[in-house]
Design a protein around this motif. Structure first.
Motif, PDB file in Angstrom:
ATOM      1  N   ILE A  42     -41.736  34.369  22.058  1.00 58.38           N
ATOM      2  CA  ILE A  42     -40.799  35.217  21.299  1.00 58.38           C
ATOM      3  C   ILE A  42     -40.440  34.611  19.948  1.00 58.38           C
ATOM      4  O   ILE A  42     -40.042  35.336  19.043  1.00 58.38           O
ATOM      5  CB  ILE A  42     -39.523  35.584  22.097  1.00 58.38           C
ATOM      6  N   ASN A  43     -40.622  33.296  19.814  1.00 54.54           N
ATOM      7  CA  ASN A  43     -40.328  32.645  18.537  1.00 54.54           C
ATOM      8  C   ASN A  43     -41.586  32.339  17.730  1.00 54.54           C
ATOM      9  O   ASN A  43     -41.507  31.752  16.658  1.00 54.54           O
ATOM     10  CB  ASN A  43     -39.541  31.344  18.781  1.00 54.54           C
ATOM     11  N   GLY A  44     -42.752  32.730  18.249  1.00 50.09           N
ATOM     12  CA  GLY A  44     -44.013  32.467  17.558  1.00 50.09           C
ATOM     13  C   GLY A  44     -44.242  33.419  16.397  1.00 50.09           C
ATOM     14  O   GLY A  44     -43.437  34.308  16.108  1.00 50.09           O
ATOM     15  N   ASN A  45     -45.362  33.235  15.735  1.00 49.53           N
ATOM     16  CA  ASN A  45     -45.750  34.087  14.607  1.00 49.53           C
ATOM     17  C   ASN A  45     -46.346  35.382  15.166  1.00 49.53           C
ATOM     18  O   ASN A  45     -47.522  35.439  15.504  1.00 49.53           O
ATOM     19  CB  ASN A  45     -46.746  33.340  13.718  1.00 49.53           C
ATOM     20  N   PHE A  46     -45.521  36.432  15.254  1.00 43.98           N
ATOM     21  CA  PHE A  46     -45.881  37.708  15.865  1.00 43.98           C
ATOM     22  C   PHE A  46     -46.547  38.610  14.830  1.00 43.98           C
ATOM     23  O   PHE A  46     -46.019  38.817  13.750  1.00 43.98           O
ATOM     24  CB  PHE A  46     -44.609  38.380  16.402  1.00 43.98           C
TER      25      PHE A  46
ATOM     26  N   VAL B 209     -51.050  39.744  18.188  1.00 43.08           N
ATOM     27  CA  VAL B 209     -51.477  38.352  18.110  1.00 43.08           C
ATOM     28  C   VAL B 209     -50.229  37.511  17.857  1.00 43.08           C
ATOM     29  O   VAL B 209     -49.441  37.825  16.966  1.00 43.08           O
ATOM     30  CB  VAL B 209     -52.490  38.123  16.965  1.00 43.08           C
ATOM     31  N   ILE B 210     -50.044  36.482  18.679  1.00 41.95           N
ATOM     32  CA  ILE B 210     -48.913  35.570  18.490  1.00 41.95           C
ATOM     33  C   ILE B 210     -49.479  34.155  18.436  1.00 41.95           C
ATOM     34  O   ILE B 210     -50.230  33.742  19.320  1.00 41.95           O
ATOM     35  CB  ILE B 210     -47.888  35.673  19.636  1.00 41.95           C
ATOM     36  N   GLN B 211     -49.116  33.446  17.392  1.00 38.89           N
ATOM     37  CA  GLN B 211     -49.567  32.069  17.250  1.00 38.89           C
ATOM     38  C   GLN B 211     -48.372  31.141  17.439  1.00 38.89           C
ATOM     39  O   GLN B 211     -47.334  31.332  16.815  1.00 38.89           O
ATOM     40  CB  GLN B 211     -50.195  31.864  15.874  1.00 38.89           C
ATOM     41  N   VAL B 212     -48.530  30.189  18.337  1.00 41.65           N
ATOM     42  CA  VAL B 212     -47.493  29.199  18.575  1.00 41.65           C
ATOM     43  C   VAL B 212     -48.085  27.817  18.333  1.00 41.65           C
ATOM     44  O   VAL B 212     -49.282  27.689  18.060  1.00 41.65           O
ATOM     45  CB  VAL B 212     -46.908  29.319  20.006  1.00 41.65           C
ATOM     46  N   GLU B 213     -47.279  26.785  18.458  1.00 38.92           N
ATOM     47  CA  GLU B 213     -47.724  25.436  18.100  1.00 38.92           C
ATOM     48  C   GLU B 213     -48.961  24.989  18.866  1.00 38.92           C
ATOM     49  O   GLU B 213     -49.883  24.411  18.303  1.00 38.92           O
ATOM     50  CB  GLU B 213     -46.587  24.443  18.337  1.00 38.92           C
ATOM     51  N   ASN B 214     -49.013  25.278  20.169  1.00 40.27           N
ATOM     52  CA  ASN B 214     -50.116  24.784  20.998  1.00 40.27           C
ATOM     53  C   ASN B 214     -51.043  25.868  21.520  1.00 40.27           C
ATOM     54  O   ASN B 214     -51.878  25.590  22.382  1.00 40.27           O
ATOM     55  CB  ASN B 214     -49.569  23.985  22.187  1.00 40.27           C
ATOM     56  N   GLY B 215     -50.883  27.093  21.066  1.00 38.65           N
ATOM     57  CA  GLY B 215     -51.726  28.131  21.632  1.00 38.65           C
ATOM     58  C   GLY B 215     -51.737  29.428  20.849  1.00 38.65           C
ATOM     59  O   GLY B 215     -51.046  29.590  19.840  1.00 38.65           O
ATOM     60  N   TYR B 216     -52.551  30.340  21.373  1.00 40.44           N
ATOM     61  CA  TYR B 216     -52.734  31.658  20.764  1.00 40.44           C
ATOM     62  C   TYR B 216     -52.619  32.719  21.859  1.00 40.44           C
ATOM     63  O   TYR B 216     -53.188  32.554  22.945  1.00 40.44           O
ATOM     64  CB  TYR B 216     -54.120  31.769  20.122  1.00 40.44           C
TER      65      TYR B 216
ATOM     66  N   TYR C 126     -41.689  45.084  22.241  1.00 44.01           N
ATOM     67  CA  TYR C 126     -42.895  44.556  22.883  1.00 44.01           C
ATOM     68  C   TYR C 126     -42.519  43.621  24.033  1.00 44.01           C
ATOM     69  O   TYR C 126     -43.109  43.673  25.106  1.00 44.01           O
ATOM     70  CB  TYR C 126     -43.760  43.821  21.848  1.00 44.01           C
ATOM     71  N   PHE C 127     -41.542  42.771  23.825  1.00 42.07           N
ATOM     72  CA  PHE C 127     -41.158  41.785  24.839  1.00 42.07           C
ATOM     73  C   PHE C 127     -40.280  42.369  25.945  1.00 42.07           C
ATOM     74  O   PHE C 127     -39.863  41.632  26.839  1.00 42.07           O
ATOM     75  CB  PHE C 127     -40.476  40.577  24.189  1.00 42.07           C
ATOM     76  N   ASP C 128     -40.035  43.679  25.926  1.00 42.44           N
ATOM     77  CA  ASP C 128     -39.299  44.335  27.010  1.00 42.44           C
ATOM     78  C   ASP C 128     -40.172  44.604  28.228  1.00 42.44           C
ATOM     79  O   ASP C 128     -39.675  45.052  29.259  1.00 42.44           O
ATOM     80  CB  ASP C 128     -38.704  45.677  26.535  1.00 42.44           C
ATOM     81  N   LYS C 129     -41.461  44.341  28.130  1.00 44.26           N
ATOM     82  CA  LYS C 129     -42.375  44.607  29.245  1.00 44.26           C
ATOM     83  C   LYS C 129     -42.006  43.745  30.457  1.00 44.26           C
ATOM     84  O   LYS C 129     -41.578  42.589  30.293  1.00 44.26           O
ATOM     85  CB  LYS C 129     -43.826  44.309  28.837  1.00 44.26           C
ATOM     86  N   PRO C 130     -42.169  44.280  31.672  1.00 49.81           N
ATOM     87  CA  PRO C 130     -41.816  43.522  32.883  1.00 49.81           C
ATOM     88  C   PRO C 130     -42.491  42.157  32.989  1.00 49.81           C
ATOM     89  O   PRO C 130     -41.892  41.209  33.492  1.00 49.81           O
ATOM     90  CB  PRO C 130     -42.274  44.443  34.024  1.00 49.81           C
TER      91      PRO C 130
END
Length: 196
Positions: free
Chosen positions: A48-52, A64-71, A27-31
């Protein structure tokens, strides 16, 4: 027999973890993410380190990726990262599709962010410098939304309705399955109302 069963459980867990990691890496290989790594490595690392989570919703692939300060939500139509700054009491909606960033003030009631404070105070700028994007072979949707301010307002309200976000310090709460479903459905509604 116990060793065989234990071995199969370990093998299944390992393959499942490998499959999830492979899916994330692909997924993270996208340009756009390669460009993000250059222009905003902090956000890139958070994603890349969030809850994927990758799921199927109404016949669409959704990430959906959840990180400390955002979504972050990629619902196959819009790819959006929203970040809440509790200190400044703002929400920033970054649209990866059309290279827009909308910054809005939030309203606080009983120490919970409840809505956008002032619809007239939306500040819209480019998310990524256009020259840098062009130099890295990334193009953005030219059409975007006919009413991006309306979309950002709608999406900001959806996010705040999805999960109660306390204005006090600390990480944002994780969305559960119901909140994710609501956010995905409502994001599509915001898109249809403001972008088509």
């Amino acid at each position: 027999m116990k060793k065989l069963i234990l071995g199969l459980i370990i093998l299944f867990t390992t393959l499942s973890t490998y499959s999830n990691n492979f899916q994330e890496n692909k997924y993270f290989d996208k340009p756009i993410f390669n460009l993000l790594k250059i222009t905003n490595n902090n956000l890139y690392q958070n994603l890349i380190n969030g809850n994927f989570q990758s799921l199927q919703f109404n016949d669409k692939n959704v990430v959906v990726i959840q990180v400390e300060n955002g979504y972050f939500i990629d619902d196959s139509e819009e790819m959006i990262y929203s970040e809440i700054n509790k200190k400044d009491q703002t929400i920033t909606v970054n649209n990866f599709n059309n290279n827009t960033k909308a910054i809005m003030k939030l309203k606080v009631e009983d120490k919970i962010f409840t809505n956008i404070a002032d619809e007239n105070s939306i500040n819209i700028v480019n998310f990524i410098d256009q020259e840098t994007a062009t130099a890295n072979n990334v193009t953005f949707s030219k059409s975007g939304c006919r009413d991006y301010a309306g979309f950002a307002l709608c999406y900001g309200a959806v996010l705040l309705s999805s999960v109660a976000i306390a204005s006090s310090d600390g990480p944002l709460p994780f969305m559960d399955g119901v909140a994710i479903s609501y956010a995905i459905t409502s994001t599509a509604g915001c898109y249809r109302s403001n972008c088509k």
